[in-house]
Design a protein around this motif. Structure first.
Motif, PDB file in Angstrom:
ATOM      1  N   GLY A  12       5.954  10.045   3.080  1.00 19.18           N
ATOM      2  CA  GLY A  12       6.101   9.950   1.634  1.00 19.18           C
ATOM      3  C   GLY A  12       7.318   9.144   1.236  1.00 19.18           C
ATOM      4  N   MET A  13       8.406   9.281   1.999  1.00 17.79           N
ATOM      5  CA  MET A  13       9.617   8.515   1.731  1.00 17.79           C
ATOM      6  C   MET A  13       9.353   7.019   1.838  1.00 17.79           C
ATOM      7  SD  MET A  13      13.200   8.661   3.886  1.00 17.79           S
ATOM      8  CE  MET A  13      12.398   8.180   5.420  1.00 17.79           C
ATOM      9  N   THR A  14       8.618   6.607   2.872  1.00 22.32           N
ATOM     10  CA  THR A  14       8.350   5.174   3.035  1.00 22.32           C
ATOM     11  C   THR A  14       7.459   4.654   1.919  1.00 22.32           C
ATOM     12  OG1 THR A  14       6.410   5.492   4.492  1.00 22.32           O
ATOM     13  CG2 THR A  14       8.567   5.331   5.551  1.00 22.32           C
ATOM     14  N   LYS A  15       6.512   5.461   1.484  1.00 23.35           N
ATOM     15  CA  LYS A  15       5.596   5.000   0.450  1.00 23.35           C
ATOM     16  C   LYS A  15       6.291   4.898  -0.905  1.00 23.35           C
ATOM     17  CE  LYS A  15       2.093   4.437   3.130  1.00 23.35           C
ATOM     18  NZ  LYS A  15       1.561   3.076   3.385  1.00 23.35           N
ATOM     19  N   ALA A  16       7.162   5.845  -1.204  1.00 24.78           N
ATOM     20  CA  ALA A  16       7.950   5.733  -2.427  1.00 24.78           C
ATOM     21  C   ALA A  16       8.865   4.511  -2.357  1.00 24.78           C
ATOM     22  CB  ALA A  16       8.772   7.007  -2.636  1.00 24.78           C
ATOM     23  N   GLY A  17       9.384   4.236  -1.168  1.00 28.31           N
ATOM     24  CA  GLY A  17      10.241   3.070  -0.988  1.00 28.31           C
ATOM     25  C   GLY A  17       9.533   1.768  -1.280  1.00 28.31           C
ATOM     26  N   LEU A  18       8.266   1.681  -0.928  1.00 31.25           N
ATOM     27  CA  LEU A  18       7.506   0.460  -1.198  1.00 31.25           C
ATOM     28  C   LEU A  18       7.362   0.212  -2.696  1.00 31.25           C
ATOM     29  CD1 LEU A  18       4.698   0.725   1.506  1.00 31.25           C
ATOM     30  CD2 LEU A  18       6.598  -0.915   1.452  1.00 31.25           C
ATOM     31  N   MET A  31       0.848  -1.191   0.000  1.00 27.69           N
ATOM     32  CA  MET A  31       0.000   0.000   0.000  1.00 27.69           C
ATOM     33  C   MET A  31       0.882   1.240   0.000  1.00 27.69           C
ATOM     34  SD  MET A  31      -3.193   0.779  -0.169  1.00 27.69           S
ATOM     35  CE  MET A  31      -3.950  -0.759   0.375  1.00 27.69           C
ATOM     36  N   SER A  32       1.030   1.845  -1.171  1.00 27.68           N
ATOM     37  CA  SER A  32       1.781   3.085  -1.304  1.00 27.68           C
ATOM     38  C   SER A  32       0.835   4.256  -1.045  1.00 27.68           C
ATOM     39  CB  SER A  32       2.437   3.159  -2.687  1.00 27.68           C
ATOM     40  OG  SER A  32       3.186   4.333  -2.829  1.00 27.68           O
ATOM     41  N   SER A  33       1.126   5.392  -1.637  1.00 27.20           N
ATOM     42  CA  SER A  33       0.302   6.582  -1.425  1.00 27.20           C
ATOM     43  C   SER A  33       0.604   7.594  -2.507  1.00 27.20           C
ATOM     44  CB  SER A  33       0.614   7.201  -0.058  1.00 27.20           C
ATOM     45  OG  SER A  33       0.049   8.495   0.069  1.00 27.20           O
ATOM     46  N   ALA A  34      -0.374   8.448  -2.800  1.00 25.42           N
ATOM     47  CA  ALA A  34      -0.119   9.559  -3.721  1.00 25.42           C
ATOM     48  C   ALA A  34       1.011  10.442  -3.204  1.00 25.42           C
ATOM     49  CB  ALA A  34      -1.390  10.384  -3.902  1.00 25.42           C
ATOM     50  N   THR A  35       1.206  10.465  -1.889  1.00 26.57           N
ATOM     51  CA  THR A  35       2.290  11.271  -1.323  1.00 26.57           C
ATOM     52  C   THR A  35       3.658  10.623  -1.532  1.00 26.57           C
ATOM     53  OG1 THR A  35       1.977  10.266   0.860  1.00 26.57           O
ATOM     54  CG2 THR A  35       0.811  12.316   0.410  1.00 26.57           C
ATOM     55  N   GLY A  36       3.686   9.417  -2.080  1.00 27.98           N
ATOM     56  CA  GLY A  36       4.940   8.836  -2.532  1.00 27.98           C
ATOM     57  C   GLY A  36       5.320   9.313  -3.925  1.00 27.98           C
ATOM     58  N   HIS A  37       4.412  10.089  -4.556  1.00 25.22           N
ATOM     59  CA  HIS A  37       4.643  10.616  -5.900  1.00 25.22           C
ATOM     60  C   HIS A  37       4.796  12.133  -5.911  1.00 25.22           C
ATOM     61  CE1 HIS A  37       3.677   6.949  -8.333  1.00 25.22           C
ATOM     62  NE2 HIS A  37       3.199   6.591  -7.156  1.00 25.22           N
TER      63      HIS A  37
END
Length: 261
Positions: free
Chosen positions: A162-168, A146-152
């Motif tokens: 956001g860093m963790t979500k981009a990492g996923l 489960m990523s997030s728009a805040t990973g983009h």
């Protein structure tokens, strides 16, 4: 055709973490309704009991396991319990996560550790332990992060999250190299603003994100669950290492909500 689609997860066994309410609950519910056996997890025992009761009332076959989805011993316990209860494991959805807002310039170490431990460590090791089980079974399977728009797109006070979500998303790409030979797909989905029990605690959330979202409304949990089920379904077996953003177009324009003083 509708009847086939309605039970297209027959014979599948899934783990869904963070499924006591919100997106995780909706994903677990839909998997059960469509034929999967599901172990649902949450750290909140009351939410978990309510979730299991609601899903069983709809005819779904599920069990609950309360615990911390970032703890390595507990992650292995989830895998072992799912196999003991349902005979195998074919799907893992690492939905559990934590959002801790804070300015980068004074973000506390404790907050960073919590975000990293659950969002990254928990997801990484759920995927690892699930993959080991699927390889042992020689069955193939699916893993979804489960990523997030805040990973983009950058968002105020969410540098760590956001860093963790981009990492996923990078983790999913990396695992293509290691897991494809075992017929295990690994993908991510990235929700944007979504109406859940948590976000609706802010009475202005719906109005704010309806104004900021090109499609005119924030997502609802069914929007996210629909994408999640597609990514772990037989219809997406040739899709791996990919990400789907579900945000009503927000990442295309990316306006941020006004800061609250």
């Amino acid at each position: 055709m509708q009847d086939i689609q309605a039970r297209d997860f027959n014979g599948q066994v899934a783990i869904v973490t963070g499924a006591g309410q919100g997106i995780g609950f909706e994903i677990a519910k839909e998997l059960c309704i469509r034929g999967a056996d599901v172990l649902i997890n949450d750290v909140d025992d009351t939410l978990l009991l309510n979730a299991v009761t609601a899903i069983r009332a709809l005819g779904g076959n599920c069990m609950a396991l309360n615990g911390d989805a970032s703890d390595l011993d507990f992650i292995q316990q989830m895998v072992d319990t799912a196999v003991a209860q349902f005979g195998k494991l074919t799907i893992a959805i690492a939905n559990a996560g934590i959002t801790l807002f804070g300015s980068f310039l004074d973000y506390p170490v404790e907050s960073l550790q919590k975000v990293m431990n659950l969002n990254l460590q928990g997801s990484f090791y759920l995927a690892q332990r699930t993959a080991r089980q699927i390889i042992k079974q020689q069955s193939g399977g699916s893993i979804l992060f489960m990523s997030s728009a805040t990973g983009h797109q950058a968002h105020p006070d969410l540098a760590a999250y956001g860093m963790t979500k981009a990492g996923l998303e990078m983790l999913a790409k990396s695992l293509v190299v290691e897991l494809s030979e075992f017929k295990i797909s690994v993908n991510t989905i990235a929700p944007g603003a979504t109406l859940t029990e948590r976000t609706m605690e802010d009475s202005s959330y719906n109005d704010t994100w309806s104004e900021l979202t090109p499609m005119g409304r924030p997502s609802v949990v069914a929007d996210i669950a629909n994408a999640a089920l597609f990514m772990v379904s037989p219809r997406s077996q040739q899709i791996t290492g990919q990400n789907i953003v579900i945000d009503g177009g927000w990442t295309s324009v990316s306006p941020s909500p006004k800061r609250k003083d």
